[in-house]
Each structure stands twice: as structure tokens, then as C-alpha cells.
Design an enzyme around this catalytic site. Structure first.
Site, PDB file in Angstrom:
ATOM      1  N   TYR A 168      42.953  41.812  40.100  1.00 26.85           N
ATOM      2  CA  TYR A 168      42.176  40.585  39.941  1.00 26.85           C
ATOM      3  C   TYR A 168      41.760  39.958  41.278  1.00 26.85           C
ATOM      4  CZ  TYR A 168      42.687  40.546  34.885  1.00 26.85           C
ATOM      5  OH  TYR A 168      42.604  40.853  33.549  1.00 26.85           O
ATOM      6  N   GLU A 211      47.521  40.803  28.667  1.00 25.42           N
ATOM      7  CA  GLU A 211      47.685  42.230  28.960  1.00 25.42           C
ATOM      8  C   GLU A 211      49.156  42.605  29.098  1.00 25.42           C
ATOM      9  OE1 GLU A 211      45.150  42.356  32.370  1.00 25.42           O
ATOM     10  OE2 GLU A 211      43.421  41.819  31.112  1.00 25.42           O
TER      11      GLU A 211
END
Length: 410
Positions: A98, A140
Site C-alpha cells: 500500500y 484482507e
């Protein structure tokens, strides 16, 4: 949760940023791939990148999430977030990736917005990004925990047990473990990712719905060989590789099963609607319902080019016959010399003459224009958005007409 000051800045700048995202994302991807070529080679779909579709998906996701944060009348993006999290889990995305996206995305924002990208604006939109990232990372991790694996540890080397030609351009595969152990449990309607090493060394990944799970002994999935349609839409790299090169006893690198288009276990009526290769998650659901000896009211609609190009045509009919309260209707663009019947019609799918139960849960999969048309028809028939569940393979622009109007994009 983003700060009140950031919410106000995002609300004021949302139309401008949403309008510029189409310029921002190509720069973002170019810079990220220059810095990390392995991401384009081994993670992102190169075909979608060539078409610009991935950029549209990112634009829609960011715009929709920002809208949710700042507009009281905004549609929920829960379904969007769940779908993205499942897709990420099937790719083995981890938290460490990310910051890479953030760095290159915000460098691109600064380039496109110029002086308008003040420190206050960048800070506010940074809060949006990290709020969205935190939600996805959390989701996730839960998806990985379902299989008791570390984040990203989703890949398994499986053996091809069988290969069958389902139609002129579709082939089905059955894969199983190499040591005879059971495969992880998959829910009806889910998919797996398949990664292949192409001749140029790239390790490209695609998702394929599971048509059958055989109680953990094997997974079945079907692949349509995607042809080149025009100069900017090349032939499917992975699908054609699988068609030409993968046969019995070969080894395929497959992910654990993920996906949010899962048929519920209630007793409400079910309507299953598909077109073309979109029949594959529907076949998976029907296999599950038949195995469970379901007595639910089930209506199955399928649209295709012709009977000869309809994958799993015979299996679909057989499964419907096995279910005591199921019925099947087909629409074919070309019936050839065959006459229409009560259940087979020529032309495009038409729900007008179908007596649909308004309490039904609807599951939908097929090309994006087909799904958009069917969703409009269902809405006209009084179905709420919460009753309509759909699967998108390839990037989803996410922004419906309603969301586009709220965001203020053209």
C-alpha cells in the site's frame, strides 16, 4: 476515520479531483511501473493496462470511497470494498504494497493538480487513501485468516487432472493436489486465481470461477480464449496460453478460493442470470444446490451467441433437471434453423414476460453491458439493489450513473 477538517476539504475538492483522476492514474501507473517493473510483469493485468481499464477502476474506487465519506446521501460502498478485498486476497496482496501505491499516486496528483495540490488538499486526500487502505488491509487479513495462512500465502501448485473442450473457444480444467490431500473448502460462486509464466518471463494472473469443487477432491474451472478485438484490445495472454499449453498432469499455480458472489443458504427463491462465459459461477452454484438436494424455487436464465458456442450447455440443463423446483430459459442471438420453444428464444434476454418472484435473490454474471442492462430491467421490475448480486471479472469502473451524478463527474 478521517478528521472533520479533511472531510470538508475533500467535499469541496471532490468534483475537481474526480474530474482529474482520468489524467492522474495513467501518470501514476507509468511512474509506479518504472520504479517497480515487477508489479506490471507479475501482478497487474497487462491487457487491462493496455486498454486503460485498470485506471478507470482505480478512479471509480477512490472517487466512490471519498464520496461515501463526505456525502450523507451517497450509496454504500460496502459491496465495492468487499469485492476489492477478495480480489486482493486472491492475488496475495499484502500490507507492505500500500505505501508503494500511495507514493506514486500522490506524486501523480501533484503533477496533474499543480498549484491546486496545496499541502492542505494533499493531507486531506491522504487521509482518504489511508482510511480506505486500512479498511482493505483489515478485510484482507480476515480473508487470509479463514484459511489460516499468512497474508499473501495463497498460492498452491496443483496438478491438472482433466481437460475438456466445452465449446469452440472454451476449455474446462480440473485440478487437484499433487499429494492426494484435500483442497481447501470453496463456497459456491467463488473463484481462484491462476498464474502462468508467459514466454517473455512475465508471471500473469487471471481469475476463474469454480464450476465444481467435488468436496475438496478437485476444483473445476473454465477458460474462454479471448481473441484480439481491435488494435488496443490484444488477445488474452493467459487464456490463450492455457488453451494452447496446459494439458493433463501439467502443474498449475493456483490461489486459494475467494470471491463475494456466494449463493446464500436460506430458503428464499433464487434467480440465476448469466451470459456467455458468465455461466461459470452459476454452474458452481447449481452444482452446490444439486449436491445439497435443494428444494428452493430456482429460475435460471442464460443468454449466448448460439447453442454451439454455449459453454456447459448440457451440464446446465442436467443440473436444472436434478433440482425439483428449478426451471431454465435460454436466449440465443442466432438459433440457426432451430425453432423457438417455450424455453428457448432467439434474440436478447427479455425479462418482461418472465414471472419473477419479487422476494428472490438474484445472482448475475456476464459482460459488463449485459449486466448493466439486466440490472436496469430488474430495477424496473421492483427488485432492490440489495437483492441483486453480481460478479465482475476484469476492472469494474464502480461508478454507476447514480454515483457519477453525486460525485459530479461528467
Amino acid at each position: 476515520m478521517i478528521s472533520a477538517s479533511a472531510v470538508e476539504i475533500v467535499r469541496e475538492t471532490l468534483p475537481a479531483v474526480s474530474g482529474a483522476i482520468g489524467d492522474i492514474t495513467p501518470i501514476f501507473y507509468r511512474r509506479m511501473f518504472e520504479a517497480h517493473p515487477e508489479l506490471e510483469r507479475d501482478l497487474f493485468n497487462r491487457g487491462n493496462q493496455a486498454q486503460g481499464e485498470q485506471q478507470k477502476a482505480l478512479a471509480g474506487a477512490i472517487g466512490a470511497y471519498a464520496m461515501l465519506l463526505v456525502r450523507e446521501d451517497a450509496p454504500s460502498v460496502d459491496a465495492m470494498m468487499n469485492r476489492i478485498a477478495n480480489k486482493h486476497a486472491s492475488l496475495g496482496i499484502t500490507e507492505e504494497q500500500y505505501p508503494i501505491v500511495y507514493q506514486h499516486l500522490f506524486e501523480a496528483i501533484a503533477i496533474v493538480l499543480g498549484d491546486a495540490a496545496t499541502p492542505e488538499v494533499v493531507s486531506a486526500w491522504s487521509e482518504v487513501y489511508w482510511d480506505m487502505a486500512a479498511a482493505l488491509i483489515s478485510a484482507e487479513k480476515k480473508l487470509y485468516a479463514r484459511f489460516d495462512v499468512e497474508p499473501g500465502d495463497v498460492w498452491r501448485e496443483l496438478r491438472v487432472r482433466a481437460r475438456r473442450q466445452e465449446s469452440p473457444d472454451t476449455v474446462s480444467f480440473e485440478v487437484t493436489t499433487q499429494d492426494g490431500r484435500m483442497l481447501p473448502e470453496a463456497q459456491p460462486g467463488q473463484y481462484i486465481s491462476v498464474q502462468v509464466t508467459l514466454p517473455d518471463g512475465a508471471r500473469q494472473i487471471r481469475q476463474y470461477s469454480l464450476t465444481r469443487t467435488q468436496h475438496g477432491h478437485a476444483w473445476g474451472f473454465t477458460v474462454k480464449a479471448e481473441p484480439a478485438r481491435e488494435a488496443r484490445i490484444p488477445a488474452g495472454q493467459v487464456s490463450n496460453y492455457l488453451h494452447r499449453n496446459v494439458f493433463e498432469d501439467d502443474i498449475l499455480r493456483c490461489s486459494l478460493p475467494y470471491g463475494d458472489l456466494v449463493v446464500d443458504d436460506g430458503d428464499a427463491p433464487v434467480v440465476l442470470i448469466s451470459a456467455g462465459i458468465g455461466c461459470t459461477p452459476i454452474i458452481g452454484m447449481l452444482n452446490h444446490l444439486a449436491s445439497a438436494e435443494s428444494t428452493r424455487d430456482i429460475t435460471v436464465f442464460h443468454a449466448d451467441q448460439s447453442m454451439s458456442r454455449h459453454p456447459h450447455r448440457s451440464e446446465l440443463a442436467t443440473l436444472v433437471r436434478e433440482l425439483p423446483n428449478a426451471r431454465l430459459h435460454h436466449w440465443y442471438e442466432d438459433l440457426g434453423a432451430r425453432p423457438e420453444t417455450d424455453t428457448i428464444a432467439e434474440g436478447l434476454i427479455d425479462l418482461e414476460r418472465m414471472n419473477l418472484d419479487r422476494d428472490a435473490q438474484v445472482y448475475l454474471c456476464g459482460p459488463a453491458p449485459f449486466m448493466a442492462a439486466v440490472r436496469r430491467m430488474l430495477a424496473e421490475h421492483g427488485f432492490a439493489a440489495s437483492q441483486i448480486h453480481y460478479e465482475v471479472f476484469g476492472p469494474d469502473a464502480w461508478v454507476t450513473e447514480e454515483k457519477r451524478e453525486l460525485v459530479g463527474t461528467p
